[in-house]
Motif scaffolding. Sequence first.
Motif, PDB file in Angstrom:
ATOM      1  N   VAL A   1       8.573 -22.095 -62.177  1.00  0.00           N
ATOM      2  CA  VAL A   1       8.352 -22.092 -63.626  1.00  0.00           C
ATOM      3  C   VAL A   1       7.548 -23.321 -64.033  1.00  0.00           C
ATOM      4  O   VAL A   1       6.547 -23.224 -64.743  1.00  0.00           O
ATOM      5  CB  VAL A   1       9.698 -22.042 -64.386  1.00  0.00           C
ATOM      6  CG1 VAL A   1       9.503 -22.335 -65.867  1.00  0.00           C
ATOM      7  CG2 VAL A   1      10.376 -20.688 -64.195  1.00  0.00           C
ATOM      8  N   LEU A   2       7.979 -24.480 -63.582  1.00  0.00           N
ATOM      9  CA  LEU A   2       7.332 -25.721 -64.004  1.00  0.00           C
ATOM     10  C   LEU A   2       5.900 -25.852 -63.481  1.00  0.00           C
ATOM     11  O   LEU A   2       5.059 -26.478 -64.113  1.00  0.00           O
ATOM     12  CB  LEU A   2       8.181 -26.920 -63.600  1.00  0.00           C
ATOM     13  CG  LEU A   2       9.514 -27.017 -64.347  1.00  0.00           C
ATOM     14  CD1 LEU A   2      10.394 -28.098 -63.734  1.00  0.00           C
ATOM     15  CD2 LEU A   2       9.299 -27.260 -65.826  1.00  0.00           C
ATOM     16  N   SER A   3       5.613 -25.229 -62.342  1.00  0.00           N
ATOM     17  CA  SER A   3       4.249 -25.298 -61.805  1.00  0.00           C
ATOM     18  C   SER A   3       3.342 -24.195 -62.362  1.00  0.00           C
ATOM     19  O   SER A   3       2.123 -24.305 -62.266  1.00  0.00           O
ATOM     20  CB  SER A   3       4.268 -25.235 -60.278  1.00  0.00           C
ATOM     21  OG  SER A   3       4.688 -23.961 -59.829  1.00  0.00           O
ATOM     22  N   SER A   4       3.923 -23.162 -62.958  1.00  0.00           N
ATOM     23  CA  SER A   4       3.136 -22.001 -63.379  1.00  0.00           C
ATOM     24  C   SER A   4       3.037 -21.791 -64.882  1.00  0.00           C
ATOM     25  O   SER A   4       2.100 -21.142 -65.354  1.00  0.00           O
ATOM     26  CB  SER A   4       3.727 -20.718 -62.784  1.00  0.00           C
ATOM     27  OG  SER A   4       3.790 -20.805 -61.388  1.00  0.00           O
ATOM     28  N   GLU A   5       4.000 -22.293 -65.634  1.00  0.00           N
ATOM     29  CA  GLU A   5       4.056 -21.995 -67.066  1.00  0.00           C
ATOM     30  C   GLU A   5       3.736 -23.247 -67.884  1.00  0.00           C
ATOM     31  O   GLU A   5       4.609 -24.083 -68.122  1.00  0.00           O
ATOM     32  CB  GLU A   5       5.449 -21.468 -67.438  1.00  0.00           C
ATOM     33  CG  GLU A   5       5.795 -20.172 -66.744  1.00  0.00           C
ATOM     34  CD  GLU A   5       7.190 -19.667 -67.075  1.00  0.00           C
ATOM     35  OE1 GLU A   5       7.720 -19.980 -68.164  1.00  0.00           O
ATOM     36  OE2 GLU A   5       7.767 -18.964 -66.229  1.00  0.00           O
TER      37      GLU A   5
END
Length: 98
Positions: free
Chosen positions: A32-36
């Motif tokens: 989540v933190l790397s993609s959103e």
Amino acid sequence: MFAIFTLLATLKAKPGKEGELAMICTQLAEKVLSSEKDCLMYIPHVAKNDPAEVVLFEKYKDEQAFKAHEESAYFQEAAKKFANLLEGKIQVKFLKEV
């Protein structure tokens, strides 16, 4: 200006599934933190007094960012895994900053 969208999600592992649930939540947080880009915070916690309880603190730019998170392939994949790991349903509290 945008409207921050915050929630707490509480997940309870079936007996013997505590480690697997924590691992999946940690892997999901990394994705989540790397993609959103509109996810401002996504932090899994294990309750000190109950290792079967995982609490996710999530904060998004707005409600649309949260909806995009829910629709992501990696969240859907994690949700399928949760079906075999959880005791009961995920409890979600939507929060409003004061």
